[in-house]
Design an enzyme around this catalytic site. Structure first.
Site, PDB file in Angstrom:
ATOM      1  N   SER A 109       3.813 -12.306  31.826  1.00 48.89           N
ATOM      2  CA  SER A 109       3.089 -12.628  32.859  1.00 48.89           C
ATOM      3  C   SER A 109       2.214 -11.075  33.185  1.00 48.89           C
ATOM      4  O   SER A 109       2.740  -9.952  32.920  1.00 48.89           O
ATOM      5  CB  SER A 109       3.992 -12.742  34.174  1.00 48.89           C
ATOM      6  OG  SER A 109       3.059 -12.586  35.344  1.00 48.89           O
ATOM      7  N   SER A 110       1.029 -11.380  33.529  1.00 51.85           N
ATOM      8  CA  SER A 110       0.213 -10.168  34.014  1.00 51.85           C
ATOM      9  C   SER A 110       0.926  -9.317  35.043  1.00 51.85           C
ATOM     10  O   SER A 110       0.430  -8.118  34.977  1.00 51.85           O
ATOM     11  CB  SER A 110      -1.061 -10.347  34.170  1.00 51.85           C
ATOM     12  OG  SER A 110      -1.224 -11.239  35.439  1.00 51.85           O
ATOM     13  N   CYS A 111       1.768  -9.794  35.653  1.00 58.15           N
ATOM     14  CA  CYS A 111       2.167  -9.190  36.881  1.00 58.15           C
ATOM     15  C   CYS A 111       3.262  -8.115  36.127  1.00 58.15           C
ATOM     16  O   CYS A 111       3.792  -7.216  37.057  1.00 58.15           O
ATOM     17  CB  CYS A 111       3.055  -9.834  37.885  1.00 58.15           C
ATOM     18  SG  CYS A 111       4.682 -10.463  37.428  1.00 58.15           S
ATOM     19  N   TYR A 138      10.836 -10.318  39.331  1.00 53.36           N
ATOM     20  CA  TYR A 138      10.361 -11.260  38.465  1.00 53.36           C
ATOM     21  C   TYR A 138       9.769 -10.196  37.269  1.00 53.36           C
ATOM     22  O   TYR A 138      10.105 -10.870  36.005  1.00 53.36           O
ATOM     23  CB  TYR A 138       9.103 -12.194  38.884  1.00 53.36           C
ATOM     24  CG  TYR A 138       8.440 -13.064  38.044  1.00 53.36           C
ATOM     25  CD1 TYR A 138       9.061 -14.267  37.701  1.00 53.36           C
ATOM     26  CD2 TYR A 138       7.450 -12.825  37.641  1.00 53.36           C
ATOM     27  CE1 TYR A 138       8.189 -15.065  36.792  1.00 53.36           C
ATOM     28  CE2 TYR A 138       6.614 -13.718  36.683  1.00 53.36           C
ATOM     29  CZ  TYR A 138       7.050 -14.830  36.445  1.00 53.36           C
ATOM     30  OH  TYR A 138       6.439 -15.710  35.663  1.00 53.36           O
ATOM     31  N   LYS A 142      10.754 -10.464  33.337  1.00 53.36           N
ATOM     32  CA  LYS A 142       9.807 -10.768  32.265  1.00 53.36           C
ATOM     33  C   LYS A 142       9.654  -9.716  31.142  1.00 53.36           C
ATOM     34  O   LYS A 142       9.514  -9.942  29.938  1.00 53.36           O
ATOM     35  CB  LYS A 142       8.441 -11.244  32.914  1.00 53.36           C
ATOM     36  CG  LYS A 142       8.360 -12.566  33.384  1.00 53.36           C
ATOM     37  CD  LYS A 142       8.442 -13.675  32.436  1.00 53.36           C
ATOM     38  CE  LYS A 142       8.661 -15.020  32.866  1.00 53.36           C
ATOM     39  NZ  LYS A 142       8.577 -16.152  31.869  1.00 53.36           N
ATOM     40  N   HIS A 181       1.357 -20.176  44.751  1.00 52.72           N
ATOM     41  CA  HIS A 181       0.272 -19.032  44.531  1.00 52.72           C
ATOM     42  C   HIS A 181      -0.980 -19.430  45.188  1.00 52.72           C
ATOM     43  O   HIS A 181      -0.995 -20.422  45.866  1.00 52.72           O
ATOM     44  CB  HIS A 181       0.003 -19.034  42.833  1.00 52.72           C
ATOM     45  CG  HIS A 181       1.122 -18.429  42.205  1.00 52.72           C
ATOM     46  ND1 HIS A 181       1.859 -19.373  41.318  1.00 52.72           N
ATOM     47  CD2 HIS A 181       1.327 -17.497  41.938  1.00 52.72           C
ATOM     48  CE1 HIS A 181       2.661 -18.554  40.766  1.00 52.72           C
ATOM     49  NE2 HIS A 181       2.644 -17.452  40.864  1.00 52.72           N
TER      50      HIS A 181
HETATM   51  O1  GFB Z   1      -1.064 -16.155  44.227  1.00 56.68           O
HETATM   52  P1  GFB Z   1      -0.443 -14.678  44.877  1.00 56.68           P
HETATM   53  O2  GFB Z   1       0.841 -15.249  45.398  1.00 56.68           O
HETATM   54  O3  GFB Z   1       0.005 -13.863  43.533  1.00 56.68           O
HETATM   55  O4  GFB Z   1      -1.327 -13.886  45.796  1.00 56.68           O
HETATM   56  P2  GFB Z   1       0.159 -12.389  43.025  1.00 56.68           P
HETATM   57  C1  GFB Z   1      -2.382 -13.486  45.309  1.00 56.68           C
HETATM   58  C2  GFB Z   1      -3.252 -12.827  46.610  1.00 56.68           C
HETATM   59  O5  GFB Z   1      -3.705 -13.824  47.332  1.00 56.68           O
HETATM   60  C3  GFB Z   1      -2.491 -11.803  47.287  1.00 56.68           C
HETATM   61  C4  GFB Z   1      -3.489 -13.345  48.620  1.00 56.68           C
HETATM   62  O6  GFB Z   1      -3.281 -10.787  47.786  1.00 56.68           O
HETATM   63  C5  GFB Z   1      -2.333 -12.638  48.590  1.00 56.68           C
HETATM   64  O7  GFB Z   1      -1.959 -11.988  49.905  1.00 56.68           O
HETATM   65  N1  GFB Z   1      -3.299 -14.933  49.659  1.00 56.68           N
HETATM   66  C6  GFB Z   1      -4.190 -14.955  50.465  1.00 56.68           C
HETATM   67  C7  GFB Z   1      -2.387 -15.741  49.324  1.00 56.68           C
HETATM   68  N2  GFB Z   1      -3.597 -16.128  51.106  1.00 56.68           N
HETATM   69  C8  GFB Z   1      -2.521 -16.919  50.375  1.00 56.68           C
HETATM   70  C9  GFB Z   1      -1.763 -17.815  50.381  1.00 56.68           C
HETATM   71  O8  GFB Z   1      -1.761 -18.448  51.278  1.00 56.68           O
HETATM   72  N3  GFB Z   1      -0.604 -17.864  49.542  1.00 56.68           N
HETATM   73  C10 GFB Z   1      -0.445 -16.844  48.566  1.00 56.68           C
HETATM   74  N4  GFB Z   1       0.604 -17.128  47.752  1.00 56.68           N
HETATM   75  N5  GFB Z   1      -1.278 -15.584  48.487  1.00 56.68           N
HETATM   76  C11 GFB Z   1       1.911 -13.288  41.783  1.00 56.68           C
HETATM   77  C12 GFB Z   1       3.360 -12.735  41.548  1.00 56.68           C
HETATM   78  O9  GFB Z   1       1.220 -12.167  42.586  1.00 56.68           O
HETATM   79  O10 GFB Z   1       1.236 -13.551  40.518  1.00 56.68           O
HETATM   80  C13 GFB Z   1       3.914 -13.776  40.490  1.00 56.68           C
HETATM   81  O11 GFB Z   1       4.322 -12.635  42.669  1.00 56.68           O
HETATM   82  C14 GFB Z   1       3.245 -13.895  39.434  1.00 56.68           C
HETATM   83  O12 GFB Z   1       5.183 -12.983  40.101  1.00 56.68           O
HETATM   84  C15 GFB Z   1       1.636 -14.452  39.785  1.00 56.68           C
HETATM   85  O13 GFB Z   1       3.118 -13.056  38.296  1.00 56.68           O
HETATM   86  C16 GFB Z   1       0.826 -14.503  38.599  1.00 56.68           C
HETATM   87  O14 GFB Z   1      -1.140 -12.177  41.938  1.00 56.68           O
HETATM   88  O15 GFB Z   1      -0.059 -11.422  44.242  1.00 56.68           O
END
Ligand code: GFB
Length: 316
Positions: A109-111, A138, A142, A181
């Site tokens: 994963s890119s994270c 996570y 990974k 996500h």
């Molecule tokens: O998709 P997300 O959870 O992935 O969040 P990450 C991306 C951005 O969207 C963050 C914002 O800055 C969140 O604060 N965001 C805004 C929201 N509204 C929302 C919402 O309703 N739900 C969510 N989830 N985010 C994940 C990793 O990080 O990326 C995982 O935690 C995984 O491990 C994935 O690798 C690819 O890019 O921040």
């Protein structure tokens, strides 16, 4: 290179990435996919995995099974994100090698790249700085899976390769409000706000983080290109080549859904990594390019959501 009759085991075939990979493999004529649901095979159970590989002896393995979730789920359940993903990687990679698989493709994963690193992120940035705290558990799991692939390759000559997908979206994603996500979470939130005639929608964080979103069907074609033409210890980034801010994403989703109310940001929710755009030089050298533009991909995903989930999630 797998032939049409190769026995290809896709671990995680019901998920976002795994289901797209299966659709692609079937579309190009692979007839011998080996699939097990979570209920049939618990990949954290070492003995069950060992028995499965001894009986099925797949020639190719695509490891797309993982415990995944968005920023809130990652931060809330570090034990599961670390422990489950470590055990899945250790069990599957070891059994695949032990039972003679010719090749294994591991989805990282890119994270797993450092929180602050030059953009676009090259594969060489791995382990060059501190991780993003919200998904450290996570990421560590990974990274361990990736290192296992490299170790089996170096020590045992096992052809284990690693793909580094960016933030994925598409059909068969999870659309729950808290643990999904951002892209599926916002599709659902804007859809429900439109249906309810709500005056505003809240988006987490500041809206300034930038993300690189790729449709799962594009990931699938990249995985196939790697299975057919890549054999090296170096992981390979798979991204769209561009990025977008969360504010821009929210506006795009509102437009696609047809929501005309206000958009508010909630700074009490975490932003996570400020930016995360992948350098895709390596994968494009395999003659792969993303084919699905973000607007078209979100429109297609929204149709899938309405046909498959909207009625159930509306009552949750
Ligand atoms: O998709 P997300 O959870 O992935 O969040 P990450 C991306 C951005 O969207 C963050 C914002 O800055 C969140 O604060 N965001 C805004 C929201 N509204 C929302 C919402 O309703 N739900 C969510 N989830 N985010 C994940 C990793 O990080 O990326 C995982 O935690 C995984 O491990 C994935 O690798 C690819 O890019 O921040």
């Amino acid at each position: 290179m797998p032939g049409p009759d190769s026995r290809i085991y896709v671990a995680g075939h019901t998920g976002l990435a795994g289901s797209a990979i299966c659709r692609r493999l079937e579309a190009v004529g692979y007839r011998n996919l080996i699939l097990r649901t979570h209920a049939d095979l618990d990949l954290t159970d070492e003995r069950a995995v060992e028995r499965f590989f001894a009986a099925e002896r797949p020639s190719h393995v695509i490891l797309a099974a993982a415990k995944v979730g968005g920023i809130a789920a990652n931060a809330a359940f570090p034990t599961e994100f670390l422990s489950v993903n470590l055990r899945i990687a250790a069990n599957v990679i070891d059994s695949a090698w032990r039972h003679g698989a010719a090749k294994l493709l591991y989805l990282a994963s890119s994270c797993i790249y450092p929180r602050l690193t030059p953009q676009p992120i090259r594969e060489e940035a791995l382990l060059s700085g501190a991780l993003e705290p919200t998904n450290e558990a996570y990421a560590i799991a990974k990274i361990a899976g990736l290192k296992l692939c490299q170790a089996y390759r170096r020590q045992h000559g096992f052809d284990a390769i690693v793909a580094m997908p960016t933030n994925l979206y598409g059909p068969h994603d999870r659309f729950d409000a808290e643990s999904s996500h951002v892209l599926p979470a916002l599709l659902r939130r804007f859809h429900e706000a439109k249906e309810a005639g709500a005056p505003d929608v809240t988006v987490w964080g500041s809206g300034t983080p930038r993300r690189d979103f790729l449709h799962a069907d594009d990931l699938a074609t990249a995985c196939l290109a790697m299975l057919r033409g890549y054999s090296d210890a170096m992981p390979v980034n798979i991204g769209s080549g561009s990025d977008i801010s969360i504010r821009e994403l929210a506006e795009l989703i509102a437009d696609i859904v047809g929501y005309r109310g206000a958009i508010h940001f909630d700074p009490s929710r975490p932003d996570g990594t400020p930016e995360k755009r992948l350098d895709i030089t390596r994968i494009t050298a395999l003659d792969w390019y993303p084919a699905i533009d973000l607007r078209r991909g979100i429109e297609q995903t929204y149709r899938w959501y309405r046909e498959n989930c909207a009625r159930e999630t509306a009552t949750v």
